[in-house]
Design a protein around this motif. Sequence first.
Motif, short mmCIF file in Angstrom:
data_model
loop_
_atom_site.label_atom_id
_atom_site.label_comp_id
_atom_site.label_asym_id
_atom_site.label_seq_id
_atom_site.Cartn_x
_atom_site.Cartn_y
_atom_site.Cartn_z
N THR A 216 36.30 21.58 27.58
CA THR A 216 37.28 20.73 26.93
C THR A 216 38.62 21.45 26.80
O THR A 216 38.71 22.67 26.90
CB THR A 216 36.81 20.33 25.52
N GLN A 217 39.67 20.68 26.60
CA GLN A 217 40.99 21.14 26.15
C GLN A 217 41.62 22.22 27.03
O GLN A 217 42.36 23.07 26.54
CB GLN A 217 40.91 21.62 24.69
N GLU A 218 41.39 22.16 28.33
CA GLU A 218 42.05 23.10 29.23
C GLU A 218 43.54 22.83 29.33
O GLU A 218 44.36 23.75 29.34
CB GLU A 218 41.40 23.05 30.62
N GLU A 219 43.90 21.54 29.41
CA GLU A 219 45.30 21.18 29.63
C GLU A 219 46.20 21.48 28.43
O GLU A 219 47.42 21.43 28.56
CB GLU A 219 45.41 19.69 30.00
N VAL A 220 45.61 21.78 27.31
CA VAL A 220 46.41 22.05 26.11
C VAL A 220 46.21 23.48 25.62
O VAL A 220 46.43 23.78 24.44
CB VAL A 220 46.09 21.03 25.00
N GLY A 221 45.76 24.38 26.51
CA GLY A 221 45.64 25.77 26.09
C GLY A 221 44.38 26.49 26.52
O GLY A 221 44.08 27.56 25.98
N ILE A 222 43.64 25.93 27.48
CA ILE A 222 42.44 26.59 28.03
C ILE A 222 41.51 27.02 26.89
O ILE A 222 41.12 28.17 26.75
CB ILE A 222 42.82 27.79 28.93
N ARG A 223 41.14 26.06 26.06
CA ARG A 223 40.42 26.36 24.83
C ARG A 223 38.90 26.27 24.98
O ARG A 223 38.16 27.13 24.48
CB ARG A 223 40.89 25.41 23.72
N GLY A 224 38.42 25.20 25.62
CA GLY A 224 36.97 24.98 25.68
C GLY A 224 36.23 26.06 26.43
O GLY A 224 35.09 26.40 26.09
N ALA A 225 36.85 26.63 27.47
CA ALA A 225 36.19 27.69 28.23
C ALA A 225 35.92 28.90 27.35
O ALA A 225 34.92 29.61 27.52
CB ALA A 225 37.05 28.08 29.43
N ARG A 226 36.80 29.16 26.40
CA ARG A 226 36.65 30.32 25.52
C ARG A 226 35.38 30.19 24.68
O ARG A 226 34.60 31.15 24.56
CB ARG A 226 37.87 30.46 24.62
N THR A 227 35.16 29.03 24.09
CA THR A 227 33.98 28.87 23.25
C THR A 227 32.71 28.74 24.09
O THR A 227 31.65 29.20 23.67
CB THR A 227 34.13 27.64 22.33
N ALA A 228 32.82 28.13 25.27
CA ALA A 228 31.64 28.00 26.14
C ALA A 228 31.11 29.36 26.58
O ALA A 228 29.90 29.54 26.76
CB ALA A 228 31.99 27.15 27.36
N VAL A 229 32.01 30.34 26.76
CA VAL A 229 31.57 31.69 27.11
C VAL A 229 30.62 32.25 26.06
O VAL A 229 29.61 32.87 26.37
CB VAL A 229 32.78 32.63 27.30
N HIS A 230 30.93 32.01 24.80
CA HIS A 230 30.08 32.55 23.72
C HIS A 230 28.73 31.83 23.68
O HIS A 230 27.73 32.40 23.22
CB HIS A 230 30.80 32.43 22.39
N THR A 231 28.69 30.60 24.15
CA THR A 231 27.41 29.89 24.25
C THR A 231 26.56 30.47 25.37
O THR A 231 25.34 30.64 25.22
CB THR A 231 27.66 28.39 24.51
#
Length: 368
Positions: A216-231
Amino acid sequence: MLNFNEIDLDLLKRLSEADGIGGREREVSRIVTAYGKEYSDEIQYDNLGSVVLKSTGKSKTSGPKIMLSSHMDEVGFMVRSITDDGYVNLLPVGGWWGHVMPAQEMTITTINDEKFIGIVGSRAPHGLSSEIKERVIPPMDLYLDLGMPSRESVEQLGISIGDMITPHVHFREMNDPNYLMGKAWDDRCCVGVGLEVLKNMNQSDYEADIYFAATTQEEVGIRGARTAVHTIKPDVAIALDVTTATDTPFDKKGMALGEGVVLSVLDSLTIGNNGLVQMMEEIVNDLSLDVRFDFMTVGGTDACNIHKMMDGVVSMTLSIPTRYMHSPRLIIHKEDYIQTIKLVTEFCRRLNWDRLNQMKSSVGITMD
């Protein structure tokens, strides 16, 4: 090696036509889970809404974790305000150029998932000065015309501040059916790649555990990839995203549609792991795929945040070129899509601990 050429066009159609800006990706997420559950052993969600589908390796011992990442969100708008005359003012969510917006159809999706179509306002050219004709209208100055007479009538439809607005565009195969037109190819075509890879791996033996993260939320700051890594806590990651095709009369030459896979050596936010890039080149040669190399000096992908997480993740980006990025209508080519699926599928089949250690040694990490 797996051989295939068939792709699920209905999947691409559904992904393209689904509405989902940053923070409002639920429609897309439902498609991902409905399609991917047959090919997954486990499905997880994080608190930003990213969905992670896991396909467990077939070996008796635990293999390395591969993270495939494609973002679900598209560039779009929110309802910023409603005028007394019933016009809807727009708030851009993601990067828009004012030139591509006037007179386009847009869909407002309410909190209750009801949808209403409106037209972005434009002006007739008659009598306008050259200065006005040549000026790009900032997206914040544009509005949506719903064909309603007042604020009250718009509100009675259930439309309110913060509702999602997206282009209203139907998927189609173009006059040459290898060319596919739709909205949101950035990055829904790569969401399709991830799901097709999971389907292909269902027919193969492999050592690694494969995690496809629809973020989620890549277009507004590449946010979802950051939390998915911790999953996931991956050992290696491939961001799947689009790159700008430069084969139109505006550009004359450059990155063309239909010429195969694109290996991103670096962009403004990420340098691809050298050993990983080399392994991709090896597979390209073994499968007789076509290849291009991309050096995107502006912008980035999910790999930007993935490679910096925890103690660092071996990462790179694979790209699919698209025309008319960040506009209501984009065009991709089937050949690029198919070849990318083949490359990623074979990478997932081949990766083991030895290959991962080779990648780490390429940046000076000694594995004893």
